[in-house]
Motif scaffolding. Sequence first.
Motif, PDB file in Angstrom:
ATOM      1  N   TYR A  97       0.838  -1.209   0.000  1.00 20.66           N
ATOM      2  CA  TYR A  97       0.000   0.000   0.000  1.00 20.66           C
ATOM      3  C   TYR A  97       0.873   1.259   0.000  1.00 20.66           C
ATOM      4  N   LEU A  98       1.911   1.254   0.820  1.00 19.23           N
ATOM      5  CA  LEU A  98       2.801   2.413   0.915  1.00 19.23           C
ATOM      6  C   LEU A  98       3.488   2.699  -0.427  1.00 19.23           C
ATOM      7  N   VAL A  99       3.905   1.618  -1.108  1.00 17.35           N
ATOM      8  CA  VAL A  99       4.564   1.778  -2.418  1.00 17.35           C
ATOM      9  C   VAL A  99       3.555   2.256  -3.465  1.00 17.35           C
ATOM     10  N   ASN A 100       2.389   1.615  -3.498  1.00 10.74           N
ATOM     11  CA  ASN A 100       1.360   1.995  -4.474  1.00 10.74           C
ATOM     12  C   ASN A 100       0.880   3.429  -4.276  1.00 10.74           C
ATOM     13  N   SER A 101       0.877   3.881  -3.011  1.00 13.33           N
ATOM     14  CA  SER A 101       0.409   5.238  -2.697  1.00 13.33           C
ATOM     15  C   SER A 101       1.522   6.265  -2.821  1.00 13.33           C
ATOM     16  N   LYS A 102       2.702   5.817  -3.268  1.00 16.93           N
ATOM     17  CA  LYS A 102       3.877   6.689  -3.440  1.00 16.93           C
ATOM     18  C   LYS A 102       4.330   7.331  -2.110  1.00 16.93           C
ATOM     19  N   LEU A 103       4.026   6.638  -1.004  1.00 18.43           N
ATOM     20  CA  LEU A 103       4.470   7.146   0.302  1.00 18.43           C
ATOM     21  C   LEU A 103       5.911   6.732   0.582  1.00 18.43           C
ATOM     22  N   ILE A 104       6.328   5.613  -0.011  1.00 22.67           N
ATOM     23  CA  ILE A 104       7.747   5.231  -0.010  1.00 22.67           C
ATOM     24  C   ILE A 104       8.107   4.746  -1.417  1.00 22.67           C
ATOM     25  N   ASP A 105       9.386   4.837  -1.769  1.00 21.09           N
ATOM     26  CA  ASP A 105       9.848   4.466  -3.110  1.00 21.09           C
ATOM     27  C   ASP A 105      10.807   3.281  -3.023  1.00 21.09           C
ATOM     28  N   ASN A 106      11.119   2.730  -4.182  1.00 20.21           N
ATOM     29  CA  ASN A 106      12.179   1.722  -4.329  1.00 20.21           C
ATOM     30  C   ASN A 106      12.112   0.587  -3.300  1.00 20.21           C
ATOM     31  N   PRO A 107      11.082  -0.257  -3.397  1.00 19.87           N
ATOM     32  CA  PRO A 107      10.974  -1.349  -2.422  1.00 19.87           C
ATOM     33  C   PRO A 107      12.197  -2.261  -2.388  1.00 19.87           C
ATOM     34  N   GLN A 108      12.940  -2.326  -3.511  1.00 21.87           N
ATOM     35  CA  GLN A 108      14.136  -3.187  -3.529  1.00 21.87           C
ATOM     36  C   GLN A 108      15.209  -2.691  -2.563  1.00 21.87           C
ATOM     37  N   ASP A 109      15.055  -1.464  -2.058  1.00 22.28           N
ATOM     38  CA  ASP A 109      16.006  -0.950  -1.066  1.00 22.28           C
ATOM     39  C   ASP A 109      15.761  -1.553   0.312  1.00 22.28           C
ATOM     40  N   PHE A 110      14.568  -2.184   0.505  1.00 19.41           N
ATOM     41  CA  PHE A 110      14.335  -2.791   1.820  1.00 19.41           C
ATOM     42  C   PHE A 110      13.853  -4.244   1.768  1.00 19.41           C
ATOM     43  N   ILE A 111      13.426  -4.738   0.615  1.00 21.39           N
ATOM     44  CA  ILE A 111      12.970  -6.132   0.566  1.00 21.39           C
ATOM     45  C   ILE A 111      13.432  -6.792  -0.731  1.00 21.39           C
TER      46      ILE A 111
END
Length: 500
Positions: A97-111
């Motif tokens: 949800y956070l990624v889709n809502s543009k509240l955080i970016d680049n999920p590969q930086d944490f998962i």
Amino acid sequence: MNNGETKTDVILIGAGIMSATLGTLLKELVPEWEITVFEKLESAGEESSNEWNNAGTGHAALCELNYTVEKPDGSVDISKAITINEQFQLSMQFWSYLVNSKLIDNPQDFIMPLPHMSLVQGEQNITFLKKRFEALSNNPLFQGMEFSDDSEKLMEWIPLIMEGRKWNEPIAATKIDSGTDVNFGALTRMLFDHLKSKNVELNYKHSVEDIKRTSDGSWEVKVRNLESGTVERHTAKFVFIGGGGGSLHLLQKSGIPEGKHIGGFPVSGLFMVCNNPDVVEQHHAKVYGKAKVGAPPMSVPHLDTRYIANKKSLLFGPFAGFSPKFLKNGSMLDLVTSVKPDNLVTMLAAGAKNMSLTKYLIEQVMLSKEQRMEELREFIPNAKSEEWDLVVAGQRVQVIKDTEAGGKGTLQFGTEVITAADGSIAALLGASPGASTAVHVMLEVFKKCFPQYMKEWEPKIKEMIPSFGVSLMENPELLDNIHTSTAQTLGLREKELVFS
């Protein structure tokens, strides 16, 4: 601010993954609430949440054998594994949800996607692993799990572990490709960056010294600014104590009855880290073994591929250690000062009950590097001492309390939230699976501390976490949709194809 008093709606103590998750959820649900954060260290995610202070496993019970217990009749109880898996799915949905809502970016930086494996040796352990595999693989939450006791197949899966091993040695493993490596330090920093953009007041180098109830039922928090030395007083209607090992002392200072008769026992962790990139490249999985007899559950040995600062690393451990500190940056007096008249008997009973744990910790502390290498060679037969360095990980404080099942002074393994009867204050205690289940833990905090808002909040919670209030195991279609969407949003499916 001097000695004046500042009012806010919510105070979060500790800038780790738990406070980050709670703050982010609240800002989505009630953006108008004012939130203030206090952290003793210089930045967010520097204690238990830091990437070097935990194993980085997305705990979904895919590989951790201590979540599946063999019962006296020989069957395997998978109920805890199901619970933990469902809890991790909540975190995955919220992160999506956070990624889709543009509240955080680049999920590969944490998962990152990473196969999760269980590895055992000896006929008796292989029999158990096979039964565990059969019990789990029939459950939709664990679809895709494979079992093998074939040396050639295992050589494909884990060449570094199989090379140099005697081929007549009974060995078996399970493997599931939907596992993850999670950099909780990076995620924590991302969430606090987001909270800062939402006007959450972040106070680093601020140490909370006391918490007390005010006449109107609010909480007054006494805080010392470690740079200026000045003391500040802040009041809030709700306080969350998410200070890792430091939470117990603050819970005790609050004076709430629910915090009585609870103690804590600190256990430190150490990891061996490979310094040879060629060796690192030969392994691609998190491989969990079985804990030794007398060892606590958090000491299950595992060989982990990790992604830290976008670099692939290889860690083995944890080796347990002992320090009286409750935090890595804590005080040598932490353990002594946590013993109070109300928990003294509880603590003494725990000491008498856990002589085997004490003996184990003493033995672990006394290990030389070469003795630690010998334990590593049970996983990597050809491991060379000069290619591995020792790194001190985080401190964990195991909860000690009186329970009906265990009696006085029972050592609790896991994560526990203590809340006041009126829900005005909550404290998070305990250890693994901790960070992986942060979203579930915070939803439990909401139920206990904000029951009057739950009906109003439910539509938004379901938007963020579609399976809220629903068992995924009993809804395979919803489970499949969530698996597909979270893998796509978090960039897991595509990378699985590259790596596996």
